[in-house]
Design a protein around this motif. Structure first.
Motif, PDB file in Angstrom:
ATOM      1  N   UNK A  72       0.767  -1.317   0.011  1.00 28.23           N
ATOM      2  CA  UNK A  72       0.240   0.032   0.033  1.00 28.23           C
ATOM      3  C   UNK A  72       0.859   1.297  -0.022  1.00 28.23           C
ATOM      4  N   UNK A  73       2.372   1.089  -0.073  1.00 27.19           N
ATOM      5  CA  UNK A  73       3.075   2.234   0.088  1.00 27.19           C
ATOM      6  C   UNK A  73       2.928   3.096  -1.376  1.00 27.19           C
ATOM      7  N   UNK A  74       3.247   4.334  -1.469  1.00 26.17           N
ATOM      8  CA  UNK A  74       3.313   5.304  -2.804  1.00 26.17           C
ATOM      9  C   UNK A  74       3.990   4.341  -3.818  1.00 26.17           C
ATOM     10  N   UNK A  75       3.512   4.380  -5.019  1.00 27.96           N
ATOM     11  CA  UNK A  75       4.143   3.545  -6.111  1.00 27.96           C
ATOM     12  C   UNK A  75       4.825   4.617  -7.182  1.00 27.96           C
ATOM     13  N   UNK A  76       4.259   5.752  -6.974  1.00 33.75           N
ATOM     14  CA  UNK A  76       4.949   6.632  -7.974  1.00 33.75           C
ATOM     15  C   UNK A  76       6.222   7.191  -7.621  1.00 33.75           C
ATOM     16  N   UNK A  77       7.116   7.113  -8.324  1.00 28.26           N
ATOM     17  CA  UNK A  77       8.499   7.822  -7.925  1.00 28.26           C
ATOM     18  C   UNK A  77       9.567   6.815  -8.450  1.00 28.26           C
ATOM     19  N   UNK A  78      10.810   7.201  -7.736  1.00 28.69           N
ATOM     20  CA  UNK A  78      11.859   6.591  -8.131  1.00 28.69           C
ATOM     21  C   UNK A  78      12.092   5.429  -7.097  1.00 28.69           C
ATOM     22  N   UNK A  79      12.256   4.316  -7.659  1.00 32.69           N
ATOM     23  CA  UNK A  79      12.570   2.770  -7.203  1.00 32.69           C
ATOM     24  C   UNK A  79      13.822   2.164  -7.488  1.00 32.69           C
ATOM     25  N   UNK A  80      14.595   1.892  -6.590  1.00 30.61           N
ATOM     26  CA  UNK A  80      15.993   1.257  -6.719  1.00 30.61           C
ATOM     27  C   UNK A  80      16.352   0.598  -5.648  1.00 30.61           C
ATOM     28  N   UNK A  81      17.388  -0.457  -5.794  1.00 32.96           N
ATOM     29  CA  UNK A  81      18.116  -1.406  -4.852  1.00 32.96           C
ATOM     30  C   UNK A  81      18.803  -0.411  -3.817  1.00 32.96           C
ATOM     31  N   UNK A  82      18.610  -0.272  -2.855  1.00 29.09           N
ATOM     32  CA  UNK A  82      19.571   0.612  -1.895  1.00 29.09           C
ATOM     33  C   UNK A  82      20.656  -0.112  -1.429  1.00 29.09           C
ATOM     34  N   UNK A  83      21.926   0.184  -1.630  1.00 31.63           N
ATOM     35  CA  UNK A  83      23.173   0.005  -1.138  1.00 31.63           C
ATOM     36  C   UNK A  83      23.837   0.389  -0.258  1.00 31.63           C
ATOM     37  N   UNK A  84      24.485  -0.279   0.718  1.00 31.37           N
ATOM     38  CA  UNK A  84      25.419   0.332   1.587  1.00 31.37           C
ATOM     39  C   UNK A  84      26.408   0.978   1.164  1.00 31.37           C
ATOM     40  N   UNK A  85      27.138   1.695   1.900  1.00 36.02           N
ATOM     41  CA  UNK A  85      28.302   2.188   1.515  1.00 36.02           C
ATOM     42  C   UNK A  85      29.233   2.532   2.771  1.00 36.02           C
ATOM     43  N   UNK A  86      30.586   2.415   2.197  1.00 34.15           N
ATOM     44  CA  UNK A  86      31.613   2.199   3.523  1.00 34.15           C
ATOM     45  C   UNK A  86      31.823   3.427   4.008  1.00 34.15           C
ATOM     46  N   UNK A  87      31.419   4.494   3.628  1.00 38.43           N
ATOM     47  CA  UNK A  87      31.481   5.812   4.347  1.00 38.43           C
ATOM     48  C   UNK A  87      30.366   5.944   5.215  1.00 38.43           C
ATOM     49  N   UNK A  88      29.483   5.349   5.285  1.00 37.17           N
ATOM     50  CA  UNK A  88      28.291   5.075   6.144  1.00 37.17           C
ATOM     51  C   UNK A  88      28.543   4.173   7.208  1.00 37.17           C
ATOM     52  N   UNK A  89      29.152   3.088   6.802  1.00 37.70           N
ATOM     53  CA  UNK A  89      29.420   1.871   7.856  1.00 37.70           C
ATOM     54  C   UNK A  89      30.496   2.320   8.881  1.00 37.70           C
ATOM     55  N   UNK A  90      31.437   3.359   8.367  1.00 34.96           N
ATOM     56  CA  UNK A  90      32.596   3.567   9.321  1.00 34.96           C
ATOM     57  C   UNK A  90      32.087   4.445  10.354  1.00 34.96           C
ATOM     58  N   UNK A  91      30.705   5.158  10.459  1.00 33.22           N
ATOM     59  CA  UNK A  91      30.382   5.995  11.314  1.00 33.22           C
ATOM     60  C   UNK A  91      29.576   5.330  12.404  1.00 33.22           C
ATOM     61  N   UNK A  92      29.501   4.022  12.183  1.00 30.26           N
ATOM     62  CA  UNK A  92      29.002   2.892  13.327  1.00 30.26           C
ATOM     63  C   UNK A  92      29.790   2.949  14.599  1.00 30.26           C
TER      64      UNK A  92
END
Length: 542
Positions: free
Chosen positions: A39-59
């Motif tokens: 039931x979520x909004x269906x119009x818009x941009x759809x993509x496979x979200x990927x992790x990023x090393x620059x984000x992981x390092x912030x953990x």
């Protein structure tokens, strides 16, 4: 008929029946999640979200800025400071969100175009054509940065994004989501080359786009450059931006004797005479009225004629710029020539021409604004800001973020800015007369997130100086002093200069006597915000 809706309703009906047959909470919870996803909004941009090393390092780490004093440039003592931030731009943006939330007037970025030709690196890996998820990775990469960029822009801020056909469509949808489709201005077309390139599908592509989104108050922007004229407001005229126009008409003194007279500047007493073959456009009474309305601009020297103010707001609507209005700026070859003139070789590929970015910034009705570029590359945006300030005595400031991949920041971006400011190339030869400005160079570094709370507080405090300087676009010096420890209070008060600014850490307390002493000197006491690293400290405390 909406086929997707019909199919979705059929699936939801089946899930409802299935849920009624379940008794365990896990199965019911899972079915509820599936229903929510359907039931979520269906119009818009759809993509496979990927992790990023620059984000992981912030953990496990907290990003901080560390000033490189060896790269400070101080050539304009009466001015504030520009900043060059070396490191991953996501980390720089996260720190800028602490110092410049809703304070950035203009953003220009030239992100990687994701051509598949080794121009895009994601999580330390080159993304090529063979990567089935290269578009999803690029969107994941851009969204994280644009979301923060949105929070940095002022209520009437504007963002310009250069892009080509490779990711134009996804970027437009992504920006509609992040900034709001109602804030989309246009996708202006820029002709980037004059010569034919390698043909693709029997056409030589010679253009790129500049996607433009403007926040709430659009009247501050656009149309500042029309008919090759720049509209600005150097005297803060309440009628808005203006340019100058001719105050004479092609008539002889014999034909229009009542328009051939001496025109006197009421503020200086200087007298200006028209040519006998080109008289004033107005009779004396009309001219006096224009002077009274502050519509006549008198020059500083008598060898130039007075001019009439022509206000942007008074132009006809059909003079608004076309979406293909970026036609009077240089090509990519200009950017390449500029780099060669500084370094003697092409040390950076495909730099944008300074004239393009100047042209975009000129659309902003202010010569006292903060410009951010978090894909700074060779530093063209900084060069554009410095040149514009020289041309109109502006007070614009820039913040540039770039990584140091292949030593880019240290060997290209910084040396280019230093050459432009000083007028001296790295080899000691003369490049220009210079464009005096001040610059601070920061590196991004990481602090481990989980030491003892007191230890972490001390570590973050060591880098609070950089945050104060960045937020205020000003170096801490004799007139801008920071107190981080109560033991420093008395010495600071004794040595403080009259009318200086004293920044006081939140856990340092000044008594009334100390505050009165500073007040008597005309000093301005400013409390250092808790928001620099308070959130991270609370996380560790918990």
């Amino acid at each position: 008929m909406n086929l997707s809706k019909a199919k979705r309703e059929k699936m939801l009906e089946f899930l409802s029946q299935l849920k009624n047959q379940q008794t365990d909470e896990t199965s019911i919870h899972t079915i509820n999640e599936i229903e929510q996803a359907l039931t979520e909004k269906k119009y818009g941009l759809v993509w496979e979200e990927h992790t990023e090393s620059t984000v992981d390092i912030l953990k496990d780490n907290i990003p901080v800025f560390s000033q490189d004093n060896t790269k400070s440039i101080n050539s304009n003592p009466d001015d504030g400071y520009n900043f060059l931030l070396e490191g991953d731009n996501l980390h720089s943006l996260l720190l800028l969100e602490k110092t410049h939330s809703r304070k950035i007037d203009v953003i220009y970025i030239d992100p990687p175009y994701n051509t598949g030709n080794k121009d895009f690196v994601y999580s330390d890996q080159i993304v090529g054509n063979e990567d089935a998820f290269r578009h999803s990775k690029w969107i994941s990469f851009m969204r994280r940065r644009l979301v923060i960029a949105r929070r940095l822009l002022t209520d009437d801020g504007i963002i310009f994004i250069s892009i080509d056909d490779n990711e134009f469509a996804p970027l437009r949808l992504l920006c509609d989501e992040v900034f709001g489709a109602e804030r989309f201005i246009t996708a202006a077309v820029w002709k980037r080359r004059a010569s034919s390139a390698m043909a693709s599908r029997n056409i030589s592509v010679d253009h790129e786009y500049v996607l433009i989104y403007c926040m709430e108050k659009r009247e501050r922007f656009f149309g500042q450059v029309k008919d090759n004229k720049v509209y600005s407001n150097p005297d803060n005229d309440p009628r808005g931006p203006w340019t100058t126009g001719d105050l004479t008409v092609g008539m002889t003194s014999e034909m229009r004797p009542n328009q051939y007279y001496d025109l006197k500047d009421p503020s200086t007493g200087k007298v200006y005479k028209p040519s006998k073959s080109r008289v004033w456009s107005y009779i004396p009474s009309s001219m006096d009225k224009l002077i009274a309305e502050n519509r006549i601009v008198f020059p500083k020297s008598t060898d130039r004629r007075p001019m009439k103010k022509r206000f942007l707001s008074e132009l006809k609507s059909d003079t608004n710029p076309m979406s293909s209005w970026i036609t009077n700026v240089g090509l990519n070859t200009e950017g390449t020539k500029t780099i060669k003139s500084i370094f003697g070789s092409t040390v950076f590929s495909y730099p944008k021409p300074v004239s393009l970015i100047k042209y975009l910034i000129q659309q902003v009705n202010s010569n006292d604004c903060t410009v951010l570029d978090f894909f700074a590359g060779s530093g063209t945006t900084g060069a554009a800001v410095l040149e514009l300030n020289k041309e109109d005595n502006g007070k614009r400031k820039f913040i540039l973020c770039t990584n140091n991949e292949n030593n880019l920041c240290e060997t290209v971006t910084y040396p280019r800015l230093k050459t432009i400011i000083s007028g001296i190339r790295g080899d000691g030869s003369v490049y220009s007369d210079g464009l005096p400005a001040n610059l601070l160079y920061y590196n991004t570094k990481m602090i481990k997130r989980y030491p003892k709370i007191d230890s972490l507080r001390e570590l973050t405090l060591e880098h609070t100086r950089e945050m104060i300087q960045l937020e205020n676009m000003q170096i801490l010096d004799r007139l801008h002093v920071a107190i981080f420890d109560e033991e420093e209070i008395e010495e600071t008060i004794i040595n403080s200069q009259p009318n200086s600014t004293i920044y006081v850490a939140s856990d340092v307390f000044l008594n009334n006597k100390q505050l009165n002493s500073l007040e008597e000197k005309g000093c301005d006491v400013v409390m250092v915000p808790d928001y620099y690293f308070n959130y991270e400290l609370k996380e560790v405390g918990e």
